[in-house]
Motif scaffolding. Structure first.
Motif, short mmCIF file in Angstrom:
data_model
loop_
_atom_site.label_atom_id
_atom_site.label_comp_id
_atom_site.label_asym_id
_atom_site.label_seq_id
_atom_site.Cartn_x
_atom_site.Cartn_y
_atom_site.Cartn_z
N ALA A 77 67.69 13.10 -20.69
CA ALA A 77 68.22 11.77 -20.62
C ALA A 77 68.82 11.38 -22.12
CB ALA A 77 67.49 11.17 -19.94
N GLY A 78 67.67 11.54 -23.11
CA GLY A 78 68.11 11.20 -24.39
C GLY A 78 69.41 11.90 -24.98
N VAL A 79 69.03 13.28 -24.64
CA VAL A 79 70.21 14.25 -25.13
C VAL A 79 71.48 13.95 -24.59
CG1 VAL A 79 71.05 16.58 -25.26
CG2 VAL A 79 68.74 16.08 -25.98
N ALA A 80 71.58 13.54 -23.33
CA ALA A 80 73.02 13.62 -22.53
C ALA A 80 73.70 12.32 -23.11
CB ALA A 80 72.81 13.41 -21.04
N THR A 251 91.24 6.79 -24.15
CA THR A 251 90.62 5.81 -23.86
C THR A 251 89.67 5.97 -22.62
OG1 THR A 251 92.02 4.17 -24.71
CG2 THR A 251 90.47 3.24 -23.00
N LEU A 252 90.65 6.55 -21.49
CA LEU A 252 89.95 6.83 -20.23
C LEU A 252 88.82 7.86 -20.46
CD1 LEU A 252 89.91 7.00 -17.20
CD2 LEU A 252 91.65 8.84 -17.40
N LEU A 253 88.85 9.03 -21.33
CA LEU A 253 87.77 10.01 -21.77
C LEU A 253 86.62 9.10 -22.43
CD1 LEU A 253 89.80 13.04 -23.04
CD2 LEU A 253 88.87 12.69 -20.94
N SER A 254 86.93 8.42 -23.47
CA SER A 254 85.74 7.61 -23.93
C SER A 254 84.84 6.62 -22.78
CB SER A 254 86.24 6.56 -24.89
OG SER A 254 85.59 5.85 -25.47
N VAL A 255 85.73 6.08 -21.92
CA VAL A 255 84.94 5.42 -20.83
C VAL A 255 84.34 5.65 -20.06
CG1 VAL A 255 85.33 3.58 -19.15
CG2 VAL A 255 86.66 3.27 -21.41
N VAL A 256 84.67 7.18 -19.62
CA VAL A 256 84.11 8.11 -18.65
C VAL A 256 82.78 8.42 -19.33
CG1 VAL A 256 83.92 10.47 -17.84
CG2 VAL A 256 86.17 9.02 -17.48
N LEU A 257 82.77 8.85 -20.67
CA LEU A 257 81.43 9.23 -21.33
C LEU A 257 80.61 7.79 -21.61
CD1 LEU A 257 83.11 11.16 -24.33
CD2 LEU A 257 81.50 12.09 -22.44
N ALA A 258 81.08 6.87 -22.07
CA ALA A 258 80.06 5.41 -21.90
C ALA A 258 79.64 5.09 -20.44
CB ALA A 258 80.80 4.56 -22.51
N SER A 259 80.45 5.47 -19.56
CA SER A 259 79.97 5.04 -18.27
C SER A 259 78.93 6.06 -17.48
CB SER A 259 81.24 4.86 -17.09
OG SER A 259 81.98 4.11 -17.58
N ALA A 260 79.00 7.23 -18.11
CA ALA A 260 78.16 8.32 -17.72
C ALA A 260 76.67 7.86 -18.49
CB ALA A 260 78.53 9.54 -18.19
N ALA A 261 76.79 7.37 -19.59
CA ALA A 261 75.50 7.29 -20.42
C ALA A 261 74.81 5.94 -19.66
CB ALA A 261 75.84 6.92 -21.60
N VAL A 262 75.55 4.83 -19.27
CA VAL A 262 75.18 3.82 -18.37
C VAL A 262 74.52 4.23 -17.33
CG1 VAL A 262 75.65 1.53 -17.39
CG2 VAL A 262 76.57 2.32 -19.59
N THR A 263 75.09 5.19 -16.43
CA THR A 263 74.50 5.69 -15.14
C THR A 263 73.36 6.43 -15.51
OG1 THR A 263 76.75 6.13 -14.19
CG2 THR A 263 75.08 7.11 -13.13
N ILE A 264 73.10 6.91 -16.51
CA ILE A 264 71.73 7.67 -16.76
C ILE A 264 70.61 6.95 -17.14
CG2 ILE A 264 70.68 9.47 -18.14
CD1 ILE A 264 73.29 11.12 -18.11
N ALA A 265 71.03 5.98 -18.09
CA ALA A 265 69.88 5.30 -18.87
C ALA A 265 70.22 3.91 -19.34
CB ALA A 265 69.59 6.04 -20.21
N GLY A 266 71.20 3.27 -18.50
CA GLY A 266 71.64 2.07 -18.98
C GLY A 266 72.17 1.94 -20.03
N SER A 310 65.17 7.29 -32.37
CA SER A 310 64.70 5.79 -32.06
C SER A 310 63.45 5.94 -30.89
CB SER A 310 65.81 5.18 -31.45
OG SER A 310 66.97 5.19 -32.39
N ASP A 311 63.58 6.79 -30.11
CA ASP A 311 62.40 6.75 -29.12
C ASP A 311 61.07 7.17 -29.66
OD1 ASP A 311 61.60 6.50 -26.53
OD2 ASP A 311 61.88 8.40 -25.84
N ILE A 312 61.48 8.35 -30.80
CA ILE A 312 60.01 8.86 -31.40
C ILE A 312 59.44 7.69 -32.18
CG2 ILE A 312 59.35 10.19 -33.22
CD1 ILE A 312 61.43 12.55 -32.11
N ALA A 313 60.52 6.93 -32.78
CA ALA A 313 59.89 5.77 -33.82
C ALA A 313 59.34 5.00 -32.97
CB ALA A 313 60.97 5.44 -34.79
N LEU A 314 59.81 4.52 -31.83
CA LEU A 314 59.15 3.67 -30.99
C LEU A 314 57.88 3.83 -30.56
CD1 LEU A 314 59.70 0.73 -29.64
CD2 LEU A 314 60.75 2.12 -27.60
N ARG A 315 57.68 5.03 -30.17
CA ARG A 315 56.30 5.44 -29.66
C ARG A 315 55.21 5.81 -30.62
NH1 ARG A 315 57.58 9.49 -24.96
NH2 ARG A 315 59.15 10.32 -26.26
N ALA A 316 55.86 5.99 -31.86
CA ALA A 316 55.06 6.35 -32.73
C ALA A 316 54.26 5.00 -33.52
CB ALA A 316 55.45 7.00 -33.88
N VAL A 317 55.14 4.03 -33.45
CA VAL A 317 54.56 2.80 -34.02
C VAL A 317 53.95 2.00 -33.02
CG1 VAL A 317 55.53 0.43 -35.08
CG2 VAL A 317 56.55 2.60 -35.80
#
Length: 695
Positions: A77-80, A251-266, A310-317
């Motif tokens: 999920a982080g990679v995508a 713009t459509l391609l960019s919004v598709v990518l951003a929306s895909a990211a929101v669908t996966i992880a908010g 960011s996820d690694i740093a969050l859980r490490a700290v």
């Protein structure tokens, strides 16, 4: 005899010999290394050695279950998400030729998040493809509005950021309203609203991942045209590029990518801003690295590094459980805010946003006209107070109110009105305080689009108040006001110092203030979810602004602030008149610029902090009231200040009454109502400003 001058050799860089492909491969290797570290973290005791034994001897069944059910879905999920947001931000920056364009600053993520939250609020259980389509439509609508208001982002960074901030605030207010009205249906959406990599299985990545890869491939195919577009619209048109069509599709391609990211992880914040900036910082001597066919995949990989790092740093700290409780989007937002501040200090906006564009403001009006306006505003405020005392979940009559004032009502009505009058007075005092603060801030910034919230003061006060509530839930009002004041002072001092660079640029002040606002909001979310991940009521009370449960003692700080700061700002009225014109006129006339700015901002901070401690975060009042006042009585602060105070009190009072009565017994926080009322006005302001800029 001709003399040939040999151009100096370009300085060698450590990466130059690699070439663009080598840099991409090196970044990919870094992603693999970071992914290997990421997969070893979690809440269980399964460590790196347990995972390393799996390919050889089968290892432990528990280790395999943890890897497949929890850690691998989170990693993928982080990679995508990182790949999608990195590429999305690069595309938006390229078509707008603006280094601050991203899915966050264009409100794409907020639009997608609102669409998903609306579906959840109304009980729609949609399959993932339909949920993604809904997020896409929300993101497209938000991006279209922001780009239309900001003219594609090409006529000023400040305009783009303010348009995106206003749209995001309106969408966030609508989302918060849904979460308040449909609390059970939207449980857990508050933390998810800052991005969460927690995944129960691989379904989301498996279904959305191919769409991300296909969209990335389409963007890379358009890379050559984007390179040509970077030369300018006229040059691209001469070379056969249909600029409008290319911008539409990208713009459509960019919004598709951003929306895909929101669908996966908010909505994970500011990855789409940071990743392209990091790639563009690579030396120009590196062959081909700034061409889009290299830059797009490279920015995607850098986005992956940001999300996983960011996820690694969050859980490490904070420990493994923090990966579940605290959204990694909080960390990326803090990083993005730092990048935004750096960009604001480096770039100077040329957008014509300093001149009030929306109304014809006369410099002078007759004294009689001024007195008529003041009287009308005062009578309207008195009527709003009267209506506020009558309305609510229990309506009372005017005669009941008169009897209550004389102490002749029964126990039931006495209880109702005793609970109601502190709320009405809190709305009036907070509205007046925010309006006066907004008038001072607009004069200091010489920017009619500025307000205390845009400069980070409101969010800084909110951080202080939420921190105290999380540690001491029963803290007293004076402690609350003191801590809110400290947060507002810290945020405003940081914004002012960071904005100072051989002088104070109003554009830089606003842009850095927006970055500070984002950082403070992220800190607020982290404090809330760490204190109690499921207590969204506490969060929404402060982040949406509410007069619920106010008692008379809570009104004292804001009343004192009005008594102290308003005379100070009124005393500076002539200096503020000159300060609002330009940088040179006050100096020529002997006005001490920095002392006047500091005094006016100090008064604004005092007013904003106490207003936040009284009613929470209420937006747009400091923007709308000064504009309306200047439209009614002119630009002179001697007349605009009292009218702005009356209009601010009127706006928040009416918003509070509407919130208490429209869907009674349920209530809508006053901050949400003011945001919903203020957004159309702000949109109109930006649209008129856009038209004026084109002319």
């Amino acid at each position: 005899m001709s003399i040939q001058v040999q151009a100096p050799a370009e300085p060698a860089t450590p990466l130059r010999w690699l070439g663009s492909v080598g840099v991409v491969l090196l970044t990919l290797a870094a992603v693999v290394l970071v992914a290997a570290v990421h997969v070893t973290q979690g809440t269980s005791s399964i460590g790196a050695l347990d995972l390393l034994r799996l390919p050889f001897d089968g290892g432990d069944d528990e280790a395999a279950r943890v890897l497949i059910a929890s850690r691998l879905p989170r990693l993928l999920a982080g990679v995508a998400v990182g790949l999608a947001l990195g590429v999305s931000g690069t595309l938006l920056q390229s078509i707008s030729r603006n280094p601050m364009a991203s899915p966050d600053t264009l409100a794409v993520s907020s639009g997608a998040y609102f669409a998903v939250a609306a579906a959840a609020a109304f009980g729609l259980t949609l399959p993932l493809p339909l949920s993604g389509l809904l997020a896409l439509l929300g993101g497209l609508a938000a991006a279209a509005l922001v780009l239309a208001l900001a003219a594609g982002g090409r006529i000023g960074t400040t305009r783009l950021i303010l348009a995106g901030s206003a749209t995001a605030l309106a969408l966030s207010s609508l989302t918060n309203l849904l979460m308040i009205l449909f609390e059970e249906e939207t449980t857990g959406l508050f933390a998810w609203g800052s991005g969460s990599l927690v995944q129960s299985d691989l379904n989301a990545v498996v279904q959305v991942g191919p769409l991300i890869l296909l969209t990335l491939a389409a963007a890379i195919l358009a890379g050559h045209r984007l390179d040509i577009l970077g030369l300018g619209d006229d040059t691209a048109t001469v070379l056969g590029i249909n600029v409008r069509r290319l911008r539409l599709w990208v713009t459509l391609l960019s919004v598709v990518l951003a929306s895909a990211a929101v669908t996966i992880a908010g909505p994970i914040g500011f990855v789409g801003l940071c990743a392209p900036v990091i790639v563009r910082l690579l030396p120009a001597s590196l062959p081909g690295v700034h061409r889009h066919r290299t830059m797009l995949p490279l920015a995607g990989l850098v986005g992956v590094l940001i999300v996983l790092g960011s996820d690694i740093a969050l859980r490490a700290v904070l420990g493994g459980q923090a990966g579940v409780d605290v959204p990694p989007g909080v960390v990326t937002t803090l990083l993005g805010a730092a990048v935004m501040v750096w960009l604001a200090r480096r770039y100077r906006d040329a957008g014509p946003t300093r001149q009030p564009p929306i109304v014809r403001i006369r410099a002078t009006r007759s004294r009689a006209a001024f007195l008529i306006v003041v009287t009308a505003c005062a009578l309207s405020l008195a009527g709003a107070i009267f209506l506020g005392m009558l309305g609510g979940d229990t309506w009372v009559l005017g005669g009941d109110l008169a009897n209550w004032l004389n102490g002749r009502t029964g126990r039931g009505l006495t209880y109702v009105l005793d609970q109601r009058y502190p709320r009405v007075l809190a709305a009036v005092l907070a509205g007046a305080a925010l309006a006066v603060a907004g008038t001072a801030v607009q004069a200091v910034c010489r920017n009619p689009l500025a307000e205390p919230g845009v400069l980070g003061v409101t969010a800084g006060a909110g951080v202080g108040a939420i921190s105290l509530l999380a540690v001491v839930p029963l803290a007293g009002i004076w402690s609350m006001s003191a801590v809110a004041m400290a947060g507002a002072l810290a945020a405003s001092a940081a914004v002012y110092l960071l904005s100072w660079r051989g002088g104070l640029s109003s554009d830089r002040l606003v842009l850095i203030g927006v970055g500070m606002q984002a950082a403070c909001t992220a800190l607020t979310v982290m404090i809330i979810v760490r204190a109690d991940p499921w207590n969204t009521a506490m969060a929404l009370t402060w982040l949406s602004g509410s007069t619920y449960g106010r008692v008379p003692v809570q009104l004292i700080p804001v009343a004192l602030a009005l008594l102290l700061a308003t005379p100070l700002i009124a005393w500076l009225r002539r200096d503020l008149d000159l300060l609002a014109l330009d940088e040179d006129s006050p100096r020529v006339l002997g006005v001490p610029l920095e002392p006047v700015r500091l005094a006016a901002l100090a008064g604004a901070v005092l007013l904003t902090a106490t207003a936040v401690s009284a009613v929470g975060v209420v937006g747009f009042v400091g923007l709308i009231a000064p504009h309306a006042a200047r439209a009614l009585v002119g630009a002179r602060h001697a007349r605009a200040l009292p009218v702005a105070a009356l209009l601010g009190a009127l706006l928040v009072s009416l918003a509070d009454t509407l919130g208490r009565t429209v869907i009674a017994p349920a209530q809508v926080p006053a901050g949400i109502v003011t945001a919903l009322l203020g957004t159309p006005y702000f949109v109109w302001l930006l649209w008129r400003s856009r038209t004026q800029a084109h002319r």
